[in-house]
Design an enzyme around this catalytic site. Structure first.
Site, short mmCIF file in Angstrom:
data_model
loop_
_atom_site.label_atom_id
_atom_site.label_comp_id
_atom_site.label_asym_id
_atom_site.label_seq_id
_atom_site.Cartn_x
_atom_site.Cartn_y
_atom_site.Cartn_z
NE ARG A 1 33.40 -49.05 35.50
CZ ARG A 1 34.50 -48.37 35.14
NH1 ARG A 1 34.49 -47.64 34.05
NH2 ARG A 1 35.59 -48.45 35.86
CE1 TYR B 1 8.90 -43.50 30.72
CE2 TYR B 1 11.09 -42.55 30.96
CZ TYR B 1 10.08 -43.35 31.43
OH TYR B 1 10.22 -44.00 32.62
CG ASP C 1 12.01 -43.52 22.99
OD1 ASP C 1 11.73 -44.71 22.75
OD2 ASP C 1 12.04 -43.06 24.15
CE LYS D 1 9.01 -49.11 29.77
NZ LYS D 1 9.18 -47.76 29.27
C1 LIG Z 1 9.93 -46.60 29.61
C2 LIG Z 1 10.38 -45.69 28.53
C3 LIG Z 1 11.63 -45.07 28.58
C4 LIG Z 1 12.58 -45.25 29.76
O1 LIG Z 1 13.09 -46.53 29.82
P1 LIG Z 1 13.48 -47.30 31.22
O2 LIG Z 1 13.91 -48.61 30.72
O3 LIG Z 1 12.26 -47.30 32.07
O4 LIG Z 1 14.58 -46.50 31.85
C5 LIG Z 1 12.01 -44.27 27.53
N1 LIG Z 1 11.18 -44.05 26.47
C6 LIG Z 1 9.96 -44.61 26.40
C7 LIG Z 1 9.10 -44.33 25.23
C8 LIG Z 1 9.52 -45.44 27.42
O5 LIG Z 1 8.29 -45.98 27.35
#
Ligand SMILES: *Cc1c(COP(=O)(O)O)cnc(C)c1O
Length: 393
Positions: free
Chosen positions: A58, A114, A185, A210
């Protein structure tokens, strides 16, 4: 016998090469070319453990290292090396970043971002007296003004789902000057599109789910930073909250990353074609994509990104006599046959959804806005399906 040469230093390579070559095992005669999937909850260890020794899976896990190495090389480019930390999801990475906020602190965040991240910010605000300052991330003066006395700046660029583009050097430089930590992000742009650390970000965040993994088969997140102290804090959060990834998921993410350059190149090129055609479509009222010369984010995206990303915003035209734009947008989602009606983005398969079907989406996002994630299928097949769906009565 001659020794096998080592891999080239990733910092000397182009991003399209790094995605293929980084994070491979050492070159040894008869050795593996791919990392294995080590399945261990613990490691042999006795006595006092040094930070670079594996002891319990972990805290640190060698299953994460190849992917972390590759992502760090991608986000840091030829510059000063940094550290990447893989998390169990993008949300786990966001939660780690928000844990940097002090009790009663101030977070500057985009009004469009998001949505689950926004929900978490509101919850932290209510429970820990954190002040939220929402800004239009494309309005540089507003962002700079909001930094006064703040603790953390969260940037998304382009934003989800409105595709606003921030002036990254300006807002990140201002945050640095004001002593405010910044997080970008980078899920939509990917490190092939932009490298926020080069523009002064302290931390880069990814939903690996993604584009990086790219096949809609894993949920994972990551953070990248050059600040060793910050990395240690974020790592400790990951360990104490158990926000950790499984070995096979991380292996799949690295396997997906190998084709990121090709996938993203194709998706961006198709998105630009589709955006241009959608503007001319008789059933379309509005198109958002930074590749369009008339788009508010066009000039900035052109100056600071490689390409324009592969997410498009579309609002279908209401039918004469109908005052139901939501019904119209839903009808388009119902009519597609090749495009997948699904949430998420960045996979090889094209997807679309009406974002406001989620009650948590920002109320300033138009109710009939469709978010299109362009995949890597043949662009003409994507176009015919979209065209027929838009024309469906
Ligand atoms: C999907 C997404 C997230 C969250 O990520 P998860 O892997 O679904 O927890 C954060 N920021 C953006 C821009 C996203 O598209």
């Amino acid at each position: 016998m001659s020794t096998t040469p080592e891999h080239p230093e990733p910092s000397t390579l182009a991003p399209a090469t790094i995605v293929v070559s980084a994070g491979r095992p050492a070159r040894a005669q008869g050795g593996h070319i791919n990392p294995s999937v080590p399945m261990n909850s613990t490691y042999v260890s006795r006595g006092v453990v040094t930070p670079d020794e594996l002891s319990y899976a972990r805290g640190d896990n060698d299953a994460w290292h190849p992917f972390e190495e590759a992502l760090a090389a991608l986000e840091c480019g030829g510059g000063e090396p940094g550290e990447a930390l893989v998390f169990s999801s993008g949300m786990a990475a966001i939660a780690a970043v928000f844990s940097l906020l002090p009790e009663g602190g101030t977070l500057v965040l985009p009004r469009h971002a998001y949505q689950a991240g926004m929900v978490l910010a509101r919850q932290i605000s209510e429970r820990h007296g954190v002040t939220l300052r929402y800004v239009d991330i494309a309005d540089t003066d507003a962002v700079v003004a909001a930094l006064d006395g703040a603790d953390l700046l969260l940037v998304e660029s382009p934003t989800n789902p409105m595709l606003e583009v921030a002036d990254l050097p300006a807002v990140l430089g201002a945050a640095r000057a004001a002593g405010v930590r910044s997080v970008v992000d980078n899920t939509f742009a990917t490190p092939l599109g932009q490298r926020p650390l080069e523009h002064g970000a302290d931390v880069v965040l990814h939903s690996v789910t993604k584009y990086l993994a790219g096949h809609s088969d894993v949920v994972l997140g990551a953070l990248v930073t050059r600040d060793a102290e910050l990395a240690a804090t974020l790592r400790e959060h990951r360990t104490l909250h158990g926000a950790i990834a499984g070995p096979f998921e991380v292996w799949l993410a690295l396997r997906g990353l190998r084709t990121l350059a090709l996938r993203f190149e194709r998706a961006q090129a198709s998105a630009a074609v589709l955006a241009r055609r959608l503007v001319e479509h008789p059933e379309v009222a509005e198109v958002r994509h930074p590749s369009l010369p008339g788009d508010p984010g066009h000039d900035r995206a052109k100056a600071q990104m490689t390409g324009f990303g592969a997410i498009i915003g579309v609002r279908p035209k209401g039918r004469a006599g109908s005052a139901d734009p939501v019904g119209r947008a839903d009808a388009v989602v119902d009519a597609v046959r090749l495009w997948l009606p699904a949430t998420s983005l960045g996979g090889v398969e094209s997807m679309l959804e009406r974002r406001r079907r989620w009650g948590t989406e920002a109320q300033t996002v138009p109710e009939d806005l469709l978010r299109l994630s362009v995949g890597i299928e043949d662009v003409e097949d994507l176009w015919s399906d979209l065209d027929q769906a838009l024309r469906t009565p």
